[in-house]
Enzyme design. Structure first.
Site, PDB file in Angstrom:
ATOM      1  N   ASN A   1      -1.929   2.329   5.783  1.00 32.42           N
ATOM      2  CA  ASN A   1      -0.984   1.247   5.443  1.00 32.42           C
ATOM      3  C   ASN A   1      -0.771   0.433   6.703  1.00 32.42           C
ATOM      4  O   ASN A   1      -0.655   0.998   7.795  1.00 32.42           O
ATOM      5  CB  ASN A   1       0.385   1.809   5.040  1.00 32.42           C
ATOM      6  CG  ASN A   1       0.399   2.367   3.632  1.00 32.42           C
ATOM      7  OD1 ASN A   1      -0.620   2.433   2.975  1.00 32.42           O
ATOM      8  ND2 ASN A   1       1.582   2.780   3.192  1.00 32.42           N
ATOM      9  N   GLY A   2      -0.644  -0.884   6.544  1.00 30.23           N
ATOM     10  CA  GLY A   2      -0.364  -1.717   7.709  1.00 30.23           C
ATOM     11  C   GLY A   2      -1.526  -2.660   7.988  1.00 30.23           C
ATOM     12  O   GLY A   2      -2.400  -2.866   7.143  1.00 30.23           O
TER      13      GLY A   2
ATOM     14  N   CYS B   1       0.820  -1.210   0.000  1.00 28.54           N
ATOM     15  CA  CYS B   1       0.000   0.000   0.000  1.00 28.54           C
ATOM     16  C   CYS B   1       0.854   1.261   0.000  1.00 28.54           C
ATOM     17  O   CYS B   1       1.956   1.277   0.548  1.00 28.54           O
ATOM     18  CB  CYS B   1      -0.870   0.024   1.249  1.00 28.54           C
ATOM     19  SG  CYS B   1      -1.985  -1.360   1.356  1.00 28.54           S
TER      20      CYS B   1
ATOM     21  N   HIS C   1      19.250 -37.553  -3.024  1.00 31.78           N
ATOM     22  CA  HIS C   1      18.479 -37.776  -1.795  1.00 31.78           C
ATOM     23  C   HIS C   1      17.003 -37.480  -2.004  1.00 31.78           C
ATOM     24  O   HIS C   1      16.265 -37.314  -1.050  1.00 31.78           O
ATOM     25  CB  HIS C   1      19.049 -36.922  -0.658  1.00 31.78           C
ATOM     26  CG  HIS C   1      20.469 -37.274  -0.331  1.00 31.78           C
ATOM     27  ND1 HIS C   1      20.814 -38.427   0.316  1.00 31.78           N
ATOM     28  CD2 HIS C   1      21.635 -36.644  -0.622  1.00 31.78           C
ATOM     29  CE1 HIS C   1      22.133 -38.501   0.427  1.00 31.78           C
ATOM     30  NE2 HIS C   1      22.651 -37.422  -0.135  1.00 31.78           N
TER      31      HIS C   1
ATOM     32  N   ARG D   1       5.622  -0.057  -6.009  1.00 35.19           N
ATOM     33  CA  ARG D   1       5.578  -0.844  -4.775  1.00 35.19           C
ATOM     34  C   ARG D   1       4.603  -2.014  -4.877  1.00 35.19           C
ATOM     35  O   ARG D   1       4.607  -2.898  -4.035  1.00 35.19           O
ATOM     36  CB  ARG D   1       5.153   0.057  -3.610  1.00 35.19           C
ATOM     37  CG  ARG D   1       6.142   1.165  -3.333  1.00 35.19           C
ATOM     38  CD  ARG D   1       5.561   2.163  -2.382  1.00 35.19           C
ATOM     39  NE  ARG D   1       5.375   1.637  -1.056  1.00 35.19           N
ATOM     40  CZ  ARG D   1       6.273   1.722  -0.072  1.00 35.19           C
ATOM     41  NH1 ARG D   1       7.395   2.341  -0.281  1.00 35.19           N
ATOM     42  NH2 ARG D   1       6.044   1.216   1.106  1.00 35.19           N
TER      43      ARG D   1
ATOM     44  N   LYS E   1       6.742  -4.413  -4.079  1.00 29.49           N
ATOM     45  CA  LYS E   1       8.173  -4.105  -4.020  1.00 29.49           C
ATOM     46  C   LYS E   1       8.682  -4.097  -2.582  1.00 29.49           C
ATOM     47  O   LYS E   1       9.740  -4.606  -2.283  1.00 29.49           O
ATOM     48  CB  LYS E   1       8.419  -2.745  -4.688  1.00 29.49           C
ATOM     49  CG  LYS E   1       9.868  -2.311  -4.689  1.00 29.49           C
ATOM     50  CD  LYS E   1      10.710  -3.217  -5.561  1.00 29.49           C
ATOM     51  CE  LYS E   1      12.199  -2.955  -5.481  1.00 29.49           C
ATOM     52  NZ  LYS E   1      12.972  -4.092  -6.000  1.00 29.49           N
TER      53      LYS E   1
ATOM     54  N   TRP F   1      -2.826  -2.687  -1.618  1.00 28.77           N
ATOM     55  CA  TRP F   1      -2.374  -4.043  -1.922  1.00 28.77           C
ATOM     56  C   TRP F   1      -3.133  -4.933  -0.940  1.00 28.77           C
ATOM     57  O   TRP F   1      -2.918  -4.847   0.269  1.00 28.77           O
ATOM     58  CB  TRP F   1      -0.868  -4.134  -1.709  1.00 28.77           C
ATOM     59  CG  TRP F   1      -0.238  -5.410  -2.142  1.00 28.77           C
ATOM     60  CD1 TRP F   1       0.150  -5.758  -3.412  1.00 28.77           C
ATOM     61  CD2 TRP F   1       0.107  -6.524  -1.310  1.00 28.77           C
ATOM     62  NE1 TRP F   1       0.712  -7.016  -3.409  1.00 28.77           N
ATOM     63  CE2 TRP F   1       0.700  -7.503  -2.141  1.00 28.77           C
ATOM     64  CE3 TRP F   1      -0.019  -6.797   0.056  1.00 28.77           C
ATOM     65  CZ2 TRP F   1       1.149  -8.725  -1.656  1.00 28.77           C
ATOM     66  CZ3 TRP F   1       0.423  -8.016   0.532  1.00 28.77           C
ATOM     67  CH2 TRP F   1       1.007  -8.965  -0.326  1.00 28.77           C
TER      68      TRP F   1
ATOM     69  N   GLU G   1       9.162 -15.593  -9.687  1.00 28.33           N
ATOM     70  CA  GLU G   1       8.365 -14.407  -9.351  1.00 28.33           C
ATOM     71  C   GLU G   1       7.906 -13.619 -10.577  1.00 28.33           C
ATOM     72  O   GLU G   1       6.864 -12.993 -10.529  1.00 28.33           O
ATOM     73  CB  GLU G   1       9.059 -13.504  -8.324  1.00 28.33           C
ATOM     74  CG  GLU G   1      10.241 -12.728  -8.790  1.00 28.33           C
ATOM     75  CD  GLU G   1      10.858 -11.878  -7.670  1.00 28.33           C
ATOM     76  OE1 GLU G   1      10.130 -11.327  -6.842  1.00 28.33           O
ATOM     77  OE2 GLU G   1      12.102 -11.763  -7.653  1.00 28.33           O
TER      78      GLU G   1
ATOM     79  N   LYS H   1      14.044 -15.567  -8.983  1.00 28.12           N
ATOM     80  CA  LYS H   1      13.811 -14.615 -10.081  1.00 28.12           C
ATOM     81  C   LYS H   1      12.848 -15.210 -11.099  1.00 28.12           C
ATOM     82  O   LYS H   1      11.900 -14.561 -11.529  1.00 28.12           O
ATOM     83  CB  LYS H   1      15.118 -14.254 -10.820  1.00 28.12           C
ATOM     84  CG  LYS H   1      16.071 -13.305 -10.155  1.00 28.12           C
ATOM     85  CD  LYS H   1      15.606 -11.890 -10.023  1.00 28.12           C
ATOM     86  CE  LYS H   1      14.837 -11.707  -8.745  1.00 28.12           C
ATOM     87  NZ  LYS H   1      15.554 -11.361  -7.563  1.00 28.12           N
TER      88      LYS H   1
ATOM     89  N   GLU I   1      18.655 -17.910  -5.849  1.00 23.15           N
ATOM     90  CA  GLU I   1      18.264 -16.593  -6.355  1.00 23.15           C
ATOM     91  C   GLU I   1      17.744 -16.713  -7.803  1.00 23.15           C
ATOM     92  O   GLU I   1      16.759 -16.070  -8.166  1.00 23.15           O
ATOM     93  CB  GLU I   1      19.462 -15.633  -6.265  1.00 23.15           C
ATOM     94  CG  GLU I   1      19.270 -14.264  -6.872  1.00 23.15           C
ATOM     95  CD  GLU I   1      18.123 -13.451  -6.262  1.00 23.15           C
ATOM     96  OE1 GLU I   1      17.546 -13.861  -5.243  1.00 23.15           O
ATOM     97  OE2 GLU I   1      17.789 -12.403  -6.855  1.00 23.15           O
TER      98      GLU I   1
HETATM   99  O1  M6R Z   1      13.502  -4.625   0.595  1.00 18.78           O
HETATM  100  P1  M6R Z   1      14.019  -5.962   1.033  1.00 18.78           P
HETATM  101  O2  M6R Z   1      15.376  -6.262   0.482  1.00 18.78           O
HETATM  102  O3  M6R Z   1      13.961  -6.150   2.517  1.00 18.78           O
HETATM  103  O4  M6R Z   1      13.008  -7.002   0.393  1.00 18.78           O
HETATM  104  C1  M6R Z   1      13.104  -8.359   0.686  1.00 18.78           C
HETATM  105  C2  M6R Z   1      12.277  -9.169  -0.275  1.00 18.78           C
HETATM  106  O5  M6R Z   1      10.926  -8.828  -0.166  1.00 18.78           O
HETATM  107  C3  M6R Z   1      12.727  -8.985  -1.728  1.00 18.78           C
HETATM  108  O6  M6R Z   1      14.083  -9.263  -1.892  1.00 18.78           O
HETATM  109  C4  M6R Z   1      11.906  -9.883  -2.659  1.00 18.78           C
HETATM  110  O7  M6R Z   1      12.215 -11.223  -2.414  1.00 18.78           O
HETATM  111  C5  M6R Z   1      12.158  -9.521  -4.119  1.00 18.78           C
HETATM  112  N1  M6R Z   1      10.916  -9.442  -4.824  1.00 18.78           N
HETATM  113  C6  M6R Z   1      12.996 -10.488  -4.833  1.00 18.78           C
HETATM  114  O8  M6R Z   1      13.189 -10.172  -6.164  1.00 18.78           O
END
Ligand code: M6R
Length: 613
Positions: free
Chosen positions: A100-101, A2, A509, A27, A608, A72, A493, A490, A486
């Site tokens: 927000n929250g 949000c 395993h 965001r 974000k 959001w 997501e 990527k 990682e």
């Molecule tokens: O702002 P931050 O680095 O704390 O965010 C952590 C995760 O939310 C962030 O890295 C998320 O996994 C990304 N979308 C990955 O691409």
């Protein structure tokens, strides 16, 4: 997640608010809304989907006071009724809020408000705030006092901003565990409240962060900040140095693509202070760092998502170079675990945004449990994370808009490597010659990343093998296992392809059972000490008909054939190899998602900055 923006100015503020909502789009959100005074009445407009939809609705509106929000969804579906602002109209006056929250005690509050005759139109926790504030405004003579009374009844995290038609020239806000910042441009007589300083670029010259439980009132062309007892507080203004043109895709098709290509520069900027001989000095991490680096006996790294993967890579560097034990924990797990924290432990929080709720909560918990040494690595100098840490290092990646983190990750890695070297130097585990060699490698790093980016075409040639797949397995060993993790994150997501990462030695395993000709396997294969072990694992995959896609270094011995594709990077880069091997994985995820027609910058369901639990 949000986003909040509210403001007062002498002229029409509606287009400013829409402009700010657009800057908050990165965001992640699913609906948007705006409320403003028109002829002393509060009018509210909401829409599902992009801010551009809301913009069409409010295009001709005129007001000099307004509040606006991107939602959001957490409580309740994505629909117009659940979108903010939430309005309470009763007994001849209206109150309107954006939030927000998460309000944890909203069910109890709602039950009480229903008894007082309030009716609810949404499924959100936020709507209780509108009705509760309305109820309190009946008891108190100003919006400020009413908001202060509301604040005391809330359990949870909030940044909350409100207007009321009994207080026509006023906006009031407060916050707890959620960000709220005041933007000021005295020359243009305009004042804004936002959840994100980035949204204030171009409309504010100075900012002030609202601290926990403080209350802020914008009134005409004045602002006043109050403590929790409603005493006035004087606060210093911080000059805002964002250039308004920073938020642009330039020649690129998406922010993510731009950010991937910005990595050489982002890394160079981040390492700027470390390119000279003898530049590895703890003081660059904070005044207390020399003492802490000398005395520290163990390190706990806390982070989420991509930042967590950076922490996992750093564990290998720190343990090998500085000989200090490191554990790496997911923040959302650590914060609810009964951990035993020893003296002389340094806790490191890694976060691109510095506003991730779980990471902040974990660090605050560590502080509460008595840890004195807390070190933040973050891309935002003004973030909450940096303000709660006593040591800090700012990655200078520049604003990262794409939800999928790329340049923030590689700059975090670069920073963590410098930290590992500095700690090793302080503890006398590297000599001057080693230090010089490492600094030389660091100086070359931006060029090494650039040359991998030049090979983008070979990654694009792989798109056809992935775009129709449902599942992909990533394999790595040692320090490249977190890079495989990682790569999988990527891909999943932004392309929505299910992807998992395994340490290659774990294959037999269990996951080997998944291998057949329909399963692509991406292997991270640097020419390091484990390369022969990895080759054996890959032979096991080949023997079962698996399709191999290998990111190798020069000198890798497996050959391409109908079932094996190889992208070869340069010579093995030693300790810095993870920073190079992740680049093709970012490019692959980007191109596969793009060719599927996905919105790579704003993947579905994601935000974000994850500012709620
Ligand atoms: O702002 P931050 O680095 O704390 O965010 C952590 C995760 O939310 C962030 O890295 C998320 O996994 C990304 N979308 C990955 O691409």
């Amino acid at each position: 997640m949000c986003g909040i923006i509210a403001g007062i100015k002498k002229g029409n503020i509606v287009q400013d608010l829409i402009g700010c909502l657009k800057k908050l789009e990165y965001r992640g959100y699913d609906s948007a809304g705006l409320a403003c005074f028109e002829n002393n009445r509060i009018e509210r407009y909401r829409s599902v989907g992009r801010v551009s939809e809301l913009e069409k609705i409010v295009d001709t509106k005129y007001s000099n006071i307004g509040i606006a929000h991107t939602r959001w969804a957490t409580h309740g579906k994505v629909n117009e009724l659940n979108a903010h602002p939430h309005l309470s109209i009763k007994d001849g006056f209206s109150v309107c809020v954006i939030h927000n929250g998460i309000i944890e005690n909203y069910k109890e509050l709602k039950a009480t408000l229903i008894k007082y005759g309030y009716s609810f139109e949404s499924q959100t926790d936020s709507e209780v705030l509108a009705h509760l504030l309305h109820l309190e405004r009946k008891k108190f003579s100003s919006l400020k006092e009413a908001l202060n009374s509301v604040r005391k009844k809330l359990i949870g995290a909030y940044a909350l901003v409100a207007i009321c038609d009994k207080d026509p020239n006023t906006i009031s806000g407060t916050k707890s565990s959620s960000s709220l910042v005041l933007g000021i441009d005295r020359g243009s007589h305009q004042y804004f409240l936002s959840s994100d300083p980035n949204s204030l670029s171009g409309i504010s010259t100075h900012i002030v962060f609202i601290e926990e439980l403080e209350l802020i009132c914008l009134n005409g062309s004045e602002f006043t900040i109050y403590d929790e007892n409603l005493n006035k507080i004087n606060r210093d203004l911080t000059k805002l140095d964002f250039a308004s043109d920073k938020i642009s895709r330039g020649e690129y098709a998406s922010f993510m693509q731009k950010e991937i290509h910005e990595q050489p520069n982002a890394i160079a900027m981040t390492l700027e202070n470390f390119f000279d001989e003898n530049s590895l000095t703890p003081i660059l991490f904070g005044n207390d760092a020399p003492k802490i680096f000398e005395e520290v006996e163990q390190i706990i790294i806390i982070a989420c998502g991509t930042s967590y993967h950076a922490g996992l890579v750093a564990k290998y560097w720190i343990e090998e170079l500085a000989k200090v034990h490191v554990s790496v924990e997911i923040a959302s797990e650590f914060r609810y675990r009964k951990s035993v924290l020893k003296n002389k432990t340094l806790m490191i929080g890694i976060s691109q945004s510095g506003e991730t709720a779980d990471t902040l909560a974990a660090l605050k918990l560590a502080r509460k449990l008595g840890l004195e040494w807390i070190f933040g690595i973050c891309n935002v100098q003004e973030s909450t994370l940096i303000r709660i840490c006593n040591l800090s290092f700012i990655t200078r990646a520049g604003l990262e808009i794409g939800v999928a983190s790329t340049k923030a990750f590689t700059t975090q890695l670069a920073s963590l490597f410098v930290f590992a070297l500095t700690l090793a130097k302080t503890k006398n585990h590297i000599n001057t010659q080693n230090e010089r060699n490492f600094l030389k490698q660091l100086r070359h790093l931006p060029n090494a990343v650039a040359s991998i980016l030049n090979g983008e075409m070979s990654v694009k040639n792989w798109i056809k093998y992935f775009e129709s797949k449902q599942n992909v397995l990533f394999l790595g060993r040692g320090i490249h296992y977190p890079i495989a993790m990682e790569g999988a994150l990527k891909l999943k997501e932004i392309s929505y392809i299910h992807a998992e990462a395994y340490a290659a030695g774990e294959l037999k395993h269990g996951p080997l059972a998944l291998i057949d000709e329909s399963m692509p396997i991406i292997a991270i294969a640097p020419n390091d000490d484990l390369v022969n072990k990895l080759k054996n694992n890959l032979e096991e995959v080949k023997a079962r008909g698996g399709r191999l896609f290998i990111i190798a270094d020069q000198g890798f011995e497996l050959r391409e054939d109908s079932c094996t594709k190889i992208i070869t990077l340069g010579d093995h880069a030693g300790f810095l190899s993870p920073i190079l091997h992740v680049i093709p994985l970012q490019l692959l995820a980007y191109h596969v998602a793009n060719s599927k027609g996905n919105d790579v910058d704003k993947p579905r369901n994601l935000a974000k900055s994850v500012t709620v639990e």
